[in-house]
Design a protein around this motif. Structure first.
Motif: not given
Length: 253
Positions: A157-170
């Motif tokens: 439900e949270i739209l906000h993004q985080d480039t560090m999280e994007m890089w982790k790919y889970g």
């Protein structure tokens, strides 16, 4: 460039905050806050042989905790397309010695966007920038804008993004700095004039808020380039990045 990115970019606000210790030194803290910092310092020490005293640790590390730090600058920027249909980026900063004034200005900015569409993005934003802003707003008795009322929401439900999280790919590996990722992607560094660990001394010893603002604007511009690379989109040409000084970049004391 696909239409989906253009649509999303209309509601995307990339940001970075600069924080300092909440007081010029440990001695300026109240007795109660000194006692509470002493407890925190015990957790931060690297062992019984760590030479740093609680006072030294406060000046060195206080800025990263919302209870012992405060925000002096918020940088933010967004993508747009110029008259030649070239992707461009504009970044500016809000800065003030009075943190409550700064946060109210930022709240007004956030509330210009539809709360159910605004996408905030920062590097390590979900662990640092977003909660730090929210906590400091609450400390000052400022009602959170709807876009930052995240408590109780499910992750999807949270739209906000985080480039560090994007890089982790889970993946769950440790912290990856913005500086490291920009080096990996061959994006020019924002750390030429100073680095994050110098913000507190630059603020209290050099009394140079504008220097901190320049550093913050550079960080946001670099964040924007990283965001593009993480979406496999070409970088913004340097000539199409505009860094704007804002009128409230002044000392209030």
């Amino acid at each position: 460039m696909n239409a989906e990115f253009r649509r999303r970019a209309r509601h995307l606000l990339l940001l970075d905050i600069e924080t300092v210790a909440c007081a010029p030194s440990y001695d300026h803290l109240s007795e109660r806050m000194q006692q509470l910092w002493d407890k925190k310092a015990k957790q931060l020490r690297q062992g019984p042989d760590d030479p740093m005293s609680p006072a030294e640790l406060f000046y060195d590390r206080g800025a990263i905790y919302a209870e012992f730090g405060r925000i002096v600058c918020i940088g933010f920027g967004g993508f747009y397309w110029n008259d030649r249909d070239e992707i461009s980026f504009k970044v500016r900063t809000y800065a003030h010695d009075d943190e409550a004034t700064l946060l109210r200005d930022f709240k007004k900015l956030v509330e210009k966007y539809p709360a159910d569409q605004l996408i905030l993005c920062a590097h390590n934003g979900k662990e640092f920038d977003f909660p730090f802003i929210c906590r400091r707003m609450l400390i000052h008795g400022i009602e959170l804008p709807r876009a930052l009322q995240l408590s109780g929401k499910k992750p999807w439900e949270i739209l906000h993004q985080d480039t560090m999280e994007m890089w982790k790919y889970g993946d769950y590996k440790s912290y990856t700095s913005l500086d490291l990722l920009t080096a990996v992607f061959d994006i020019p560094s924002s750390k030429d004039e100073m680095h994050g660990g110098q913000v507190t001394p630059v603020y209290y010893e050099e009394n140079d808020l504008e220097k901190i603002c320049r550093y913050c604007r550079e960080d946001v511009a670099v964040l924007a380039q990283l965001y593009l690379r993480l979406h496999n989109i070409p970088l913004v040409e340097e000539a199409n990045i505009f860094k704007i000084e804002t009128s409230n970049e002044k000392k209030s004391l």
